[in-house]
Write an enzyme that holds these catalytic residues in place. Structure first.
Site, PDB file in Angstrom:
ATOM      1  N   VAL A   8       0.872  -1.170   0.000  1.00 33.87           N
ATOM      2  CA  VAL A   8       0.000   0.000   0.000  1.00 33.87           C
ATOM      3  C   VAL A   8       0.909   1.219   0.000  1.00 33.87           C
ATOM      4  O   VAL A   8       2.061   1.155   0.420  1.00 33.87           O
ATOM      5  CB  VAL A   8      -0.968   0.022   1.209  1.00 33.87           C
ATOM      6  CG1 VAL A   8      -2.024  -1.063   1.068  1.00 33.87           C
ATOM      7  CG2 VAL A   8      -0.232  -0.115   2.521  1.00 33.87           C
ATOM      8  N   SER A   9       0.385   2.343  -0.473  1.00 31.30           N
ATOM      9  CA  SER A   9       1.223   3.528  -0.651  1.00 31.30           C
ATOM     10  C   SER A   9       1.534   4.274   0.634  1.00 31.30           C
ATOM     11  O   SER A   9       2.549   4.946   0.729  1.00 31.30           O
ATOM     12  CB  SER A   9       0.561   4.480  -1.649  1.00 31.30           C
ATOM     13  OG  SER A   9       0.435   3.832  -2.890  1.00 31.30           O
TER      14      SER A   9
END
Length: 186
Positions: A8-9
């Site tokens: 995930v970012s």
């Protein structure tokens, strides 16, 4: 062995959706990163790449979770293939253990190569157009030729380089590069 990788970012985002999909696909181990895909430094990815061995399959939820760019992704999957490791993307229905999956990746590799060549071609064309308009690239010179000549005249009069550097807000080392020590007695 099926080994998963999730990313995930940001730390605020949740990996649960990806983890659930990978667990449902039969992944025995799952590694994760909470960092932008653009960042080269992804410890979870490094660990999973070290852990994988011949016959294993790296599984991701979606292609963009693994690669920073199409070119990076193709290179990574080629490296895996060279090591005898398969790759699978669940939502993109890609599986390099099948002939169709390998074919798809060859097509992607060709597209990535073409994209790289087009970027190089456009860059060259842009530089050529700029040169034709008289621009030579790089930043503009800090000083015009007349200013350099003024500095030269001061140095010729015996003004110390340090003083000229202060007057014109230029490094003494720059003055030595532009006007070598053998040129003046200062």
């Amino acid at each position: 062995m099926l080994i998963g990788y999730v990313r995930v970012s940001t730390n605020e985002q949740n990996t649960a959706l990806q983890r659930n999909a990978l667990e449902s696909a039969g992944c025995e181990l799952i590694f994760e990163d909470k960092a932008s895909g653009k960042k080269a430094e992804r410890p979870g990815l490094k660990k999973v790449l070290r852990m994988l061995s011949r016959g294993d399959t790296l599984v991701v939820w979606k292609l963009d979770r693994l690669g920073r760019s199409m070119r990076h992704l193709v290179v990574l999957v080629e490296e895996l293939r060279d090591r005898g490791i398969n790759f699978r993307s669940l939502t993109d229905s890609i599986d390099t253990s099948t002939p169709m999956g390998r074919f798809f990746f060859h097509v992607m590799g060709a597209l990535a190569e073409m994209e790289r060549e087009l970027i190089v071609e456009r860059t060259r064309a842009g530089l050529d157009a700029a040169r034709a308009e008289g621009r030579i690239g790089g930043r503009r010179p800090k000083y015009q030729e007349e200013t350099w000549q003024q500095m030269r005249r001061l140095l010729e009069k015996g003004i110390p380089r340090k003083q000229v550097a202060i007057i014109y807000d230029v490094a003494v080392s720059t003055l030595y590069k532009k006007f070598p020590a053998s040129s003046f007695q200062s």
